[in-house]
Design a protein around this motif. Structure first.
Motif, PDB file in Angstrom:
ATOM      1  N   ASN A 145     -10.367   4.618   0.352  1.00 27.72           N
ATOM      2  CA  ASN A 145      -9.995   4.352   1.748  1.00 27.72           C
ATOM      3  C   ASN A 145     -10.729   5.303   2.696  1.00 27.72           C
ATOM      4  O   ASN A 145     -10.117   5.987   3.526  1.00 27.72           O
ATOM      5  N   PHE A 148      -6.538   1.193   5.088  1.00 30.12           N
ATOM      6  CA  PHE A 148      -5.208   1.016   4.510  1.00 30.12           C
ATOM      7  C   PHE A 148      -4.240   2.071   5.043  1.00 30.12           C
ATOM      8  O   PHE A 148      -4.552   3.269   5.058  1.00 30.12           O
ATOM      9  N   THR A 149      -3.066   1.606   5.443  1.00 30.26           N
ATOM     10  CA  THR A 149      -1.986   2.467   5.896  1.00 30.26           C
ATOM     11  C   THR A 149      -0.807   2.275   4.949  1.00 30.26           C
ATOM     12  O   THR A 149      -0.447   1.130   4.646  1.00 30.26           O
ATOM     13  N   HIS A 161     -11.577  -6.192  -0.731  1.00 28.41           N
ATOM     14  CA  HIS A 161     -11.542  -4.803  -1.187  1.00 28.41           C
ATOM     15  C   HIS A 161     -11.405  -4.751  -2.707  1.00 28.41           C
ATOM     16  O   HIS A 161     -10.671  -5.544  -3.296  1.00 28.41           O
ATOM     17  N   ASP A 192      -6.872   9.030   1.531  1.00 23.99           N
ATOM     18  CA  ASP A 192      -7.969   8.535   0.702  1.00 23.99           C
ATOM     19  C   ASP A 192      -7.991   9.301  -0.616  1.00 23.99           C
ATOM     20  O   ASP A 192      -8.148  10.534  -0.604  1.00 23.99           O
ATOM     21  N   PRO A 193      -7.791   8.595  -1.746  1.00 23.48           N
ATOM     22  CA  PRO A 193      -7.566   7.149  -1.889  1.00 23.48           C
ATOM     23  C   PRO A 193      -6.110   6.787  -1.637  1.00 23.48           C
ATOM     24  O   PRO A 193      -5.294   7.650  -1.300  1.00 23.48           O
ATOM     25  N   ILE A 195       0.862  -1.189   0.000  1.00 24.43           N
ATOM     26  CA  ILE A 195       0.000   0.000   0.000  1.00 24.43           C
ATOM     27  C   ILE A 195       0.900   1.241   0.000  1.00 24.43           C
ATOM     28  O   ILE A 195       1.876   1.319   0.757  1.00 24.43           O
TER      29      ILE A 195
END
Length: 415
Positions: free
Chosen positions: A283, A288-289, A257, A210-211, A61
């Motif tokens: 997100n 999500f990180t 997802h 986000d996103p 991510i």
């Protein structure tokens, strides 16, 4: 009906053969050889259906925006105005730098602008007076031209002074460091009292939430397959279409997802044989990180008549994959056979494809009507061993059911 060929002797088979031989010897040689009793196994018919293939990759991510916060003017830090690790909005104050010098510079620049405007006003007045005197022939044309040039120079001095004011005000504004984006801020890497210079050091970082992106490396074979599908019109390339992706994190089952492709690199890395690609995920809940490991599935091709089996049915023999199917076989005498066909376990080597919805695609080795043994394979000591099948669904290989009743013995067989 299949006939069991010669094969490498397995220790379990040797034991079974010795057992059969002992039973045959105990029969006194006067009757037919005794076969081992059939083993109860779960079997399921091969699933044949149209499926959509999803190719799986591993990725990370990443933040869409990753900003390093650096100072733009020199000075001592006088304040840190954010909670480390907290969320920030665009324009939120992060740091302040001692601004007394920059306030003085602004005041000085404004004073210079006032003097320049006063000189311009005087030059314009002198020029207008000279124009009136020229008409009365009290001054020469040369003197009028000199007054006009002085007025133009005064205009230019005003413009330069205004620019210096704007520059001084910018420097004063840069003493207040704000967040350029919405996101999450990291730790403050310097504390109050430290001296900073333009561009150095990094004070903190801010990442958008986000996103987010999920970046991964696609292998060369998959890339070539996608190119071929695009040329045949069976699947659009991810450079031209936002092909769907499915993503799962390390602590999640499956791929809950959904996202879309946004980038494929322009070259394959010759060192690794992979190509860099990126998908975008919404997100809103902050699931999500940046930096998290992710499992990624990318839309592949559609298979019209795929054959699927449960992964539990697949066995391994060195570098080969195989399954057992329940079919009519005839064992040779050296393996305890009587020459009569019986229902036994037949080995079939297979070539596997991707896993789809919990079942694995079999590209080669099986027929659509094969009945695959999905539970009880450990009780099969050699190919052709007698089995008593219990039919179960392919997606439920461990279903416990009673075995079907054996057929009643013929009257001539009694006694």
């Amino acid at each position: 009906m299949p006939v069991i060929p010669r094969f490498r002797i397995d220790p379990r088979f040797a034991l079974a053969t010795l057992t059969v031989a002992a039973l045959t010897a105990c029969s006194g040689g006067g009757g037919a050889a005794m076969q081992m009793p059939p083993t109860e196994v779960n079997v399921a018919t091969v699933v044949s259906k149209s499926v959509t293939q999803w190719d799986e990759f591993t990725g990370r991510i990443e933040a869409v925006e990753h900003i390093e916060i650096r100072p733009r003017v020199a000075g001592y830090l006088t304040g840190i105005h954010f909670k480390e690790g907290g969320a920030v909005k665009t324009g939120d104050l992060l740091f302040t730098i001692d601004d007394r010098e920059y306030k003085a510079a602004v005041a000085s620049a404004r004073a210079d602008l006032a003097r320049a405007e006063a000189r311009r006003a005087l030059a314009e007045t002198e020029f207008k007076r000279s124009q009136a005197l020229v008409e009365a022939r009290a001054v020469s044309a040369g003197e009028l031209e000199s007054r006009q040039n002085e007025a133009r120079q005064a205009d230019a001095d005003v413009l330069a002074a205004r620019a210096r004011v704007e520059q001084a005000e910018l420097s004063l504004g840069f003493s207040r460091i704000t967040s350029p984006i919405d996101g999450r801020v990291s730790v403050a890497r310097l504390r109050v009292g430290n001296l900073v210079s333009p561009g150095e050091p990094v004070l903190t970082t801010v990442v958008s939430l986000d996103p987010v992106y999920v970046s991964f490396q696609g292998d060369e074979r998959a890339y070539l397959r996608y190119q071929a599908l695009a040329r045949r019109g069976e699947r659009e390339g991810s450079r031209d279409a936002a092909n769907p992706v499915r993503v799962g994190l390390a602590d999640e089952q499956g791929f809950p997802h959904e996202g879309r492709m946004v980038f494929v690199d322009n070259a394959v890395d010759p060192a690794t044989g992979t190509i860099f690609a990126r998908a975008e995920l919404a997100n809103p809940a902050g699931v999500f990180t940046p930096g998290l490991f992710a499992r990624v599935q990318l839309l592949g091709e559609r298979l019209d008549s795929a054959l699927l089996v449960h992964p539990q049915a697949v066995l391994t023999d060195q570098d080969r994959r195989y399954v057992y199917v329940a079919d009519q076989v005839t064992l040779p005498p050296e393996m305890g056979g009587t020459g009569a066909p019986h229902l036994g376990a037949v080995r079939k080597d297979v070539v596997l494809g991707p896993t789809i919805d919990g079942l694995v695609v079999v590209e080669q080795g099986l027929d659509a009507d094969d009945r695959v043994i999905v539970n009880g394979m450990r009780k099969i000591f050699f190919p052709g061993a007698p089995v008593q099948p219990i039919d179960v669904p392919m997606d439920q290989p461990n279903t416990v059911q009673a075995a079907p009743a054996a057929a009643p013995a013929a009257a001539g067989d009694e006694g």
